[in-house]
Design an enzyme around this catalytic site. Sequence first.
Site, short mmCIF file in Angstrom:
data_model
loop_
_atom_site.label_atom_id
_atom_site.label_comp_id
_atom_site.label_asym_id
_atom_site.label_seq_id
_atom_site.Cartn_x
_atom_site.Cartn_y
_atom_site.Cartn_z
N TYR A 142 0.87 -0.96 0.16
CA TYR A 142 0.32 -0.01 0.15
C TYR A 142 0.84 1.06 -0.50
CZ TYR A 142 -2.86 4.02 1.80
OH TYR A 142 -3.70 4.61 1.66
N ASP A 237 9.02 2.79 -0.99
CA ASP A 237 8.39 3.26 0.02
C ASP A 237 8.51 3.01 1.51
OD1 ASP A 237 6.30 3.92 1.64
OD2 ASP A 237 4.55 3.25 0.19
N LYS A 265 5.99 8.65 9.15
CA LYS A 265 5.26 7.95 10.11
C LYS A 265 6.98 8.81 11.45
CE LYS A 265 2.61 5.35 8.57
NZ LYS A 265 0.75 5.80 8.52
#
Length: 427
Positions: A142, A237, A265
């Site tokens: 994702y 990613d 994050k």
Amino acid sequence: MTSNEALFERAQRSIPGGVNSPVRAFRSVGGTPRFVARAQGPYFWDAEGVRYIDYIGSWGPMILGHVHPEVLEAVQRVLADGFSFGAPTEAEIEIAEEIRKLVPSIDQVRLVSSGTEATMSALRLARGFTKRERIVKFEGCYHGHADSLLVKAGSGLLTFGNPTSAGVPPDIAKHTSVLEYNKTEALETAFAAFGDEIAAVIVEPVAGNMNLVRGNPDFLQALRRLCTHHGAVLIFDEVMCGFRVALGGAQALYGIEPDLTCLGKVIGGGMPAAAFGGRRDIMAHLAPEGAVYQAGTLSGNPIAVAAGLKTLQLIQAPGFYERLGEQTAKLASGLAVVARAAGVTFSADAVGGMFGIYFTDEVPASFADVSRSDIPCFNAFFHKMLDAGVYFAPSAYEAGFVSIAHDDAVIDATLDAARSAFAALAA
């Protein structure tokens, strides 16, 4: 005191599904979401005052634990000077320099506000750099909710992708090809078929959004080799795994340098912050220097930068990652031992401060492997642990996170709760 049920009922009148991100709704596990009132260290408390051991950590950012005093102080210090300026600050340079120091593949970095912004912008930059349109992604990875990334594989290896979300035009989806994660042969076949059309390949080198699934070293090395040979941009990613699995991210673990890296994050320390960066010759195509446009009103927000910069400084403490890895491995291996003792089919894995739990015989290597796990058994386990005050991700397809604040007592309490939960499942 307001109950979680009352808050959820109220929320659904004003917010679609009652939540602002789908997995929070407990749709896959059933039941009522917990509405968090406060957090501290490895714990959070819900609206009813119930304390939980937190294993999502805001889905990764809280690597130091909640409300770390030095991060709090850093945020409070900048608050008095202003919330947002829409103009450059010295702190933006400082965090960019820190990222460059910790991730050697990054020559230049652009700050944004979310992981989706980072991946979306990196793909646009790769297309602008290569003058190509096709991108390749992998099933189960994702990369945010940009249109071109909400695509699943068609019926055959080389078919065009089909949208997996309403509102994604087929004309956009057709430029995305989806391959199976960790399958080197499929990757070789795809590049042989249309390698000169590929602008970029984007991959989670350690996946966290189909549960924790490690990238196979040979698979990732093949990605690097094929992208180099065909002139495609390799994008790692690391929004989730960056600074989570190692100080330099997954690319430091594997010894592979991508062309572009997406981060998020941890670099925001719990605030909305993300970034993408990489080779100087690619980044030179980004506006205002180049023709690839990207902008953001809150990019480099001083509050988010303060939290992120202090977090990046603190995780460089000697022994930090050794201790974090030890605690995460203790949790994962302990859960596996307890499950086996109860006769429950179960496996677990851990990398750095990330872990995965699977109701399967073996640790999965792909989305298809994860999909073969016993989902009803996971759902039952989730609720038994929740009732015991342990909050795992409310989905069998999400990784978990341990913070440096999860000490031996916290891990032991988790394993005690798991012992009872597995025994109940086996009964």
